[in-house]
Design a protein around this motif. Sequence first.
Motif, PDB file in Angstrom:
ATOM      1  N   LYS A  29      -8.153  -5.950  -9.409  1.00 28.82           N
ATOM      2  CA  LYS A  29      -7.467  -7.224  -9.266  1.00 28.82           C
ATOM      3  C   LYS A  29      -6.120  -7.060  -8.577  1.00 28.82           C
ATOM      4  O   LYS A  29      -5.679  -7.951  -7.881  1.00 28.82           O
ATOM      5  CB  LYS A  29      -7.274  -7.895 -10.626  1.00 28.82           C
ATOM      6  N   ALA A  30      -5.465  -5.929  -8.779  1.00 27.99           N
ATOM      7  CA  ALA A  30      -4.157  -5.720  -8.175  1.00 27.99           C
ATOM      8  C   ALA A  30      -4.258  -5.548  -6.661  1.00 27.99           C
ATOM      9  O   ALA A  30      -3.395  -5.998  -5.923  1.00 27.99           O
ATOM     10  CB  ALA A  30      -3.486  -4.499  -8.800  1.00 27.99           C
ATOM     11  N   LYS A  31      -5.324  -4.913  -6.186  1.00 26.94           N
ATOM     12  CA  LYS A  31      -5.468  -4.656  -4.756  1.00 26.94           C
ATOM     13  C   LYS A  31      -5.733  -5.944  -3.980  1.00 26.94           C
ATOM     14  O   LYS A  31      -5.196  -6.146  -2.917  1.00 26.94           O
ATOM     15  CB  LYS A  31      -6.616  -3.675  -4.501  1.00 26.94           C
ATOM     16  N   ASP A  32      -6.579  -6.791  -4.506  1.00 29.35           N
ATOM     17  CA  ASP A  32      -6.963  -7.995  -3.786  1.00 29.35           C
ATOM     18  C   ASP A  32      -7.376  -9.050  -4.792  1.00 29.35           C
ATOM     19  O   ASP A  32      -8.429  -8.948  -5.406  1.00 29.35           O
ATOM     20  CB  ASP A  32      -8.118  -7.673  -2.829  1.00 29.35           C
ATOM     21  N   SER A  33      -6.547 -10.066  -4.943  1.00 29.53           N
ATOM     22  CA  SER A  33      -6.827 -11.083  -5.956  1.00 29.53           C
ATOM     23  C   SER A  33      -8.072 -11.892  -5.633  1.00 29.53           C
ATOM     24  O   SER A  33      -8.630 -12.556  -6.489  1.00 29.53           O
ATOM     25  CB  SER A  33      -5.622 -12.017  -6.121  1.00 29.53           C
ATOM     26  N   GLU A  34      -8.549 -11.813  -4.386  1.00 28.71           N
ATOM     27  CA  GLU A  34      -9.763 -12.535  -4.001  1.00 28.71           C
ATOM     28  C   GLU A  34     -11.010 -11.655  -4.098  1.00 28.71           C
ATOM     29  O   GLU A  34     -12.115 -12.124  -3.856  1.00 28.71           O
ATOM     30  CB  GLU A  34      -9.618 -13.070  -2.570  1.00 28.71           C
ATOM     31  N   ALA A  35     -10.822 -10.383  -4.425  1.00 28.00           N
ATOM     32  CA  ALA A  35     -11.954  -9.462  -4.507  1.00 28.00           C
ATOM     33  C   ALA A  35     -12.888  -9.873  -5.631  1.00 28.00           C
ATOM     34  O   ALA A  35     -12.459 -10.368  -6.667  1.00 28.00           O
ATOM     35  CB  ALA A  35     -11.458  -8.037  -4.736  1.00 28.00           C
ATOM     36  N   GLU A  36     -14.163  -9.635  -5.418  1.00 25.24           N
ATOM     37  CA  GLU A  36     -15.138  -9.932  -6.460  1.00 25.24           C
ATOM     38  C   GLU A  36     -14.991  -8.906  -7.571  1.00 25.24           C
ATOM     39  O   GLU A  36     -14.898  -7.703  -7.327  1.00 25.24           O
ATOM     40  CB  GLU A  36     -16.547  -9.890  -5.883  1.00 25.24           C
ATOM     41  N   ASP A  37     -14.949  -9.389  -8.778  1.00 24.99           N
ATOM     42  CA  ASP A  37     -14.736  -8.544  -9.941  1.00 24.99           C
ATOM     43  C   ASP A  37     -16.086  -8.126 -10.510  1.00 24.99           C
ATOM     44  O   ASP A  37     -16.813  -8.949 -11.049  1.00 24.99           O
ATOM     45  CB  ASP A  37     -13.902  -9.318 -10.981  1.00 24.99           C
ATOM     46  N   HIS A  38     -16.420  -6.852 -10.361  1.00 16.82           N
ATOM     47  CA  HIS A  38     -17.713  -6.355 -10.842  1.00 16.82           C
ATOM     48  C   HIS A  38     -17.628  -5.761 -12.241  1.00 16.82           C
ATOM     49  O   HIS A  38     -18.632  -5.261 -12.743  1.00 16.82           O
ATOM     50  CB  HIS A  38     -18.265  -5.297  -9.871  1.00 16.82           C
ATOM     51  N   ARG A  39     -16.445  -5.791 -12.817  1.00 19.80           N
ATOM     52  CA  ARG A  39     -16.332  -5.259 -14.175  1.00 19.80           C
ATOM     53  C   ARG A  39     -17.100  -6.173 -15.125  1.00 19.80           C
ATOM     54  O   ARG A  39     -17.134  -7.376 -14.951  1.00 19.80           O
ATOM     55  CB  ARG A  39     -14.868  -5.223 -14.624  1.00 19.80           C
ATOM     56  N   GLY A  40     -17.676  -5.604 -16.119  1.00 17.49           N
ATOM     57  CA  GLY A  40     -18.372  -6.401 -17.114  1.00 17.49           C
ATOM     58  C   GLY A  40     -17.403  -7.034 -18.103  1.00 17.49           C
ATOM     59  O   GLY A  40     -16.202  -6.716 -18.126  1.00 17.49           O
ATOM     60  N   PHE A  41     -17.923  -7.923 -18.918  1.00 16.99           N
ATOM     61  CA  PHE A  41     -17.101  -8.598 -19.922  1.00 16.99           C
ATOM     62  C   PHE A  41     -16.412  -7.607 -20.865  1.00 16.99           C
ATOM     63  O   PHE A  41     -15.224  -7.772 -21.161  1.00 16.99           O
ATOM     64  CB  PHE A  41     -17.947  -9.614 -20.705  1.00 16.99           C
ATOM     65  N   PRO A  42     -17.102  -6.551 -21.325  1.00 17.05           N
ATOM     66  CA  PRO A  42     -16.413  -5.588 -22.200  1.00 17.05           C
ATOM     67  C   PRO A  42     -15.180  -4.958 -21.555  1.00 17.05           C
ATOM     68  O   PRO A  42     -14.171  -4.736 -22.225  1.00 17.05           O
ATOM     69  CB  PRO A  42     -17.485  -4.533 -22.489  1.00 17.05           C
ATOM     70  N   ALA A  43     -15.228  -4.668 -20.258  1.00 17.29           N
ATOM     71  CA  ALA A  43     -14.064  -4.086 -19.575  1.00 17.29           C
ATOM     72  C   ALA A  43     -12.929  -5.098 -19.490  1.00 17.29           C
ATOM     73  O   ALA A  43     -11.755  -4.743 -19.631  1.00 17.29           O
ATOM     74  CB  ALA A  43     -14.454  -3.622 -18.177  1.00 17.29           C
ATOM     75  N   LYS A  44     -13.249  -6.353 -19.268  1.00 19.16           N
ATOM     76  CA  LYS A  44     -12.215  -7.391 -19.199  1.00 19.16           C
ATOM     77  C   LYS A  44     -11.554  -7.580 -20.558  1.00 19.16           C
ATOM     78  O   LYS A  44     -10.341  -7.754 -20.655  1.00 19.16           O
ATOM     79  CB  LYS A  44     -12.815  -8.698 -18.690  1.00 19.16           C
ATOM     80  N   VAL A  45     -12.352  -7.522 -21.613  1.00 16.03           N
ATOM     81  CA  VAL A  45     -11.801  -7.612 -22.968  1.00 16.03           C
ATOM     82  C   VAL A  45     -10.981  -6.372 -23.280  1.00 16.03           C
ATOM     83  O   VAL A  45      -9.937  -6.454 -23.937  1.00 16.03           O
ATOM     84  CB  VAL A  45     -12.923  -7.824 -24.016  1.00 16.03           C
ATOM     85  N   TYR A  46     -11.421  -5.224 -22.786  1.00 15.18           N
ATOM     86  CA  TYR A  46     -10.666  -3.978 -22.950  1.00 15.18           C
ATOM     87  C   TYR A  46      -9.245  -4.160 -22.431  1.00 15.18           C
ATOM     88  O   TYR A  46      -8.279  -3.784 -23.089  1.00 15.18           O
ATOM     89  CB  TYR A  46     -11.390  -2.847 -22.212  1.00 15.18           C
ATOM     90  N   PHE A  47      -9.102  -4.746 -21.249  1.00 19.82           N
ATOM     91  CA  PHE A  47      -7.770  -4.928 -20.689  1.00 19.82           C
ATOM     92  C   PHE A  47      -6.988  -6.023 -21.397  1.00 19.82           C
ATOM     93  O   PHE A  47      -5.764  -5.927 -21.521  1.00 19.82           O
ATOM     94  CB  PHE A  47      -7.819  -5.150 -19.176  1.00 19.82           C
ATOM     95  N   SER A  48      -7.655  -7.042 -21.888  1.00 20.85           N
ATOM     96  CA  SER A  48      -6.958  -8.035 -22.706  1.00 20.85           C
ATOM     97  C   SER A  48      -6.434  -7.386 -23.982  1.00 20.85           C
ATOM     98  O   SER A  48      -5.321  -7.667 -24.428  1.00 20.85           O
ATOM     99  CB  SER A  48      -7.892  -9.206 -23.054  1.00 20.85           C
ATOM    100  N   THR A  49      -7.236  -6.510 -24.563  1.00 23.20           N
ATOM    101  CA  THR A  49      -6.825  -5.790 -25.764  1.00 23.20           C
ATOM    102  C   THR A  49      -5.694  -4.818 -25.443  1.00 23.20           C
ATOM    103  O   THR A  49      -4.734  -4.696 -26.207  1.00 23.20           O
ATOM    104  CB  THR A  49      -8.025  -5.042 -26.380  1.00 23.20           C
ATOM    105  N   SER A  50      -5.772  -4.144 -24.302  1.00 20.15           N
ATOM    106  CA  SER A  50      -4.700  -3.228 -23.896  1.00 20.15           C
ATOM    107  C   SER A  50      -3.390  -3.976 -23.692  1.00 20.15           C
ATOM    108  O   SER A  50      -2.317  -3.460 -24.028  1.00 20.15           O
ATOM    109  CB  SER A  50      -5.075  -2.506 -22.599  1.00 20.15           C
ATOM    110  N   HIS A  51      -3.475  -5.171 -23.154  1.00 20.24           N
ATOM    111  CA  HIS A  51      -2.272  -5.991 -22.947  1.00 20.24           C
ATOM    112  C   HIS A  51      -1.635  -6.308 -24.291  1.00 20.24           C
ATOM    113  O   HIS A  51      -0.423  -6.165 -24.470  1.00 20.24           O
ATOM    114  CB  HIS A  51      -2.649  -7.272 -22.195  1.00 20.24           C
ATOM    115  N   CYS A  52      -2.460  -6.724 -25.245  1.00 22.29           N
ATOM    116  CA  CYS A  52      -1.974  -6.990 -26.607  1.00 22.29           C
ATOM    117  C   CYS A  52      -1.397  -5.711 -27.214  1.00 22.29           C
ATOM    118  O   CYS A  52      -0.320  -5.728 -27.810  1.00 22.29           O
ATOM    119  CB  CYS A  52      -3.126  -7.505 -27.462  1.00 22.29           C
ATOM    120  N   SER A  53      -2.101  -4.614 -27.029  1.00 22.28           N
ATOM    121  CA  SER A  53      -1.675  -3.341 -27.607  1.00 22.28           C
ATOM    122  C   SER A  53      -0.346  -2.864 -27.044  1.00 22.28           C
ATOM    123  O   SER A  53       0.421  -2.202 -27.750  1.00 22.28           O
ATOM    124  CB  SER A  53      -2.735  -2.269 -27.354  1.00 22.28           C
TER     125      SER A  53
END
Length: 187
Positions: A29-53
Amino acid sequence: MDHEHRLADQWLVSWPLCGLDLFKWGRLKAKDSEAEDHRGFPAKVYFSTSHCSSGCTLGDAFGVPIVTLTGFTILSTTLFAHYAVQFTLAYLFGILFQFFAIYPMNKDAGVMKNLKNSIKADTLSLILFEVGMFGWMALVHYVIFAEPPKPHQMNYWFMMQIAMIFGFLTSYPANWWLVKKGIKEEM
């Protein structure tokens, strides 16, 4: 090996591991905000959790020296003082981090609405992070060691890193639910 070298070795091991996760999943997401995100839902939640952490970890890192330097206790123990100070600081940092993630996406809603949304998005996951972390530290304090380690000892900070892993694990399901319900943004 002296205390400073042991702490340096600990930092040299833990920070690159965190960086590899960021490199693998966070750079898309940092490289290109228009890039297609191929990460799965668990990876996205991982980063939401990391943000909280990150807010929790910062609050904990600032709270330990405050309690240590002031000699603050609750019910004659520093453990409960650590809980109170660290939770308060973790909550403040967590809400602040969440606010600065939400506000740029929704400036039209205003500061107070975004602050309310930040509190709504981060409170449950933050509480569960601290429950996991504080639960481990209680075991360290009362069960694992005959005399609990002190903040000036390396094993204290090693136990804190394990505690943060438990905090991450206990807050991940809450973040999954919050993201799934649209209360919290996926990252």
